[in-house]
Write an enzyme that holds these catalytic residues in place. Sequence first.
Site, mmCIF file in Angstrom:
data_model
loop_
_atom_site.group_PDB
_atom_site.id
_atom_site.type_symbol
_atom_site.label_atom_id
_atom_site.label_comp_id
_atom_site.label_asym_id
_atom_site.label_seq_id
_atom_site.Cartn_x
_atom_site.Cartn_y
_atom_site.Cartn_z
ATOM 1 N N PRO A 21 0.803 -1.237 0.014
ATOM 2 C CA PRO A 21 0.035 -0.136 0.082
ATOM 3 C C PRO A 21 0.857 1.427 -0.027
ATOM 4 C CG PRO A 21 -0.151 -1.095 2.109
ATOM 5 C CD PRO A 21 0.770 -1.899 1.232
ATOM 6 N N MET A 22 0.449 2.165 -1.058
ATOM 7 C CA MET A 22 1.392 3.430 -1.026
ATOM 8 C C MET A 22 0.146 4.549 -1.235
ATOM 9 S SD MET A 22 4.445 2.553 -3.304
ATOM 10 C CE MET A 22 3.345 1.634 -4.456
ATOM 11 N N ALA A 23 0.368 5.424 -0.320
ATOM 12 C CA ALA A 23 -0.680 6.655 -0.135
ATOM 13 C C ALA A 23 -0.429 7.274 -1.529
ATOM 14 C CB ALA A 23 -0.484 7.644 1.001
ATOM 15 N N CYS A 105 3.489 3.101 8.194
ATOM 16 C CA CYS A 105 3.764 4.372 7.764
ATOM 17 C C CYS A 105 4.367 5.351 8.512
ATOM 18 C CB CYS A 105 2.326 4.858 7.113
ATOM 19 S SG CYS A 105 2.790 6.708 6.530
ATOM 20 N N LYS A 144 0.587 -4.242 8.932
ATOM 21 C CA LYS A 144 2.031 -3.962 8.370
ATOM 22 C C LYS A 144 2.613 -3.079 9.627
ATOM 23 C CE LYS A 144 4.365 -2.427 4.886
ATOM 24 N NZ LYS A 144 4.271 -1.248 4.074
ATOM 25 N N ASN A 205 9.249 -6.620 3.375
ATOM 26 C CA ASN A 205 9.265 -5.244 2.726
ATOM 27 C C ASN A 205 10.245 -4.544 2.860
ATOM 28 O OD1 ASN A 205 6.913 -2.323 2.876
ATOM 29 N ND2 ASN A 205 7.902 -3.287 1.319
ATOM 30 N N ARG A 230 7.603 1.015 -4.058
ATOM 31 C CA ARG A 230 8.304 1.934 -4.912
ATOM 32 C C ARG A 230 8.822 1.366 -6.226
ATOM 33 N NH1 ARG A 230 12.438 4.675 -1.157
ATOM 34 N NH2 ARG A 230 12.306 2.414 -0.384
#
Length: 337
Positions: A21-23, A105, A144, A205, A230
């Site tokens: 998940p990436m904002a 995060c 996570k 990760n 990324r």
Amino acid sequence: MSNASFRIGPHEIAPRVILAPMAGVTDKPFRVLCKRLGAGLCVSEMTTSDPRFWNTAKSRHRMDHEGEPAPISVQIAGTVPEVMADAARYNVDHGAQIIDINMGCPAKKVCNAWAGSALMREPELVARILEAVVKSVDVPVTLKIRTGWATDQRNAMQIARIAQDAGIAALAVHGRTRDQQYTGTAEYDTIAEVKAALSIPVFANGDIDSPHKAAQVLARTGCDAVLVGRAAQGRPWIFREIAHYLAHGELLPEPSLAEVRDVLLGHLEHLHAFYGEPSGVRIARKHLGWYAKDRPENAAFRSVVNRAESAEDQLRLTRDYFDALIAGVVPHLPAAA
């Protein structure tokens, strides 16, 4: 390699490579694309647990899962157990088949609210949040985390045991502490220790940017899957490349220019349809920039496409650029209309 798949609750996940998940990145158009290009699971960008924001345009887009391939995993963040439980129920009612809790995060915006990886400072609160969310829904709940809050406070093992005891179905560990943000190199030894101590699936990760690296990290940590973040930006086909290498021990050829063109045009069209203009055009710019980053001649392409004000312009300029490359001529890029 060990088994090519694993389970999260009732869901079989294959292959063993997951979109992290990436904002602002893992929206529905990108998740659908990565799933089509080989990701075993795609986790949504973070959604807020605060019900005051559920009806904003941003939240409505983040909670839109119509037509999305199963299983649908939705990440939530927050600090109040009862509020997180309500958010989990709300998302399940809106299509979530897995709830993922963000305690990984490192962003200040998230951490200053004591959400994200800041929660790792409060193990008792972590336990209350996890227990409340697990009890509130009848779908699997995943978590996570990072290796710790700070370099001298690596408490991933403590949090991991709390998570397993609370009924968490799978755990993702980013191999950095919160104070490292995304700097330095990911350390996999802590992840390996966590995996060895738990009976639930564990995912590694951090810095996984190639098929070779994915295989190395799986071998070193013993994990059930790797998360790619990324490195998937502008290279969504990395998932099928990793999956193929894990299955066959050989590298797939790079995608052809024609395939890159078609993937990119399809992605742009989905972004434009999903967000409408002008939002879709604006959001597409960052993806175009990521697609362009690997080739030196693409700086010109990026600068022109960034000036496109309409969906039609973006698509035309992109198609013309790749068609010229395919024809073997240096693309002539007119100014955007």
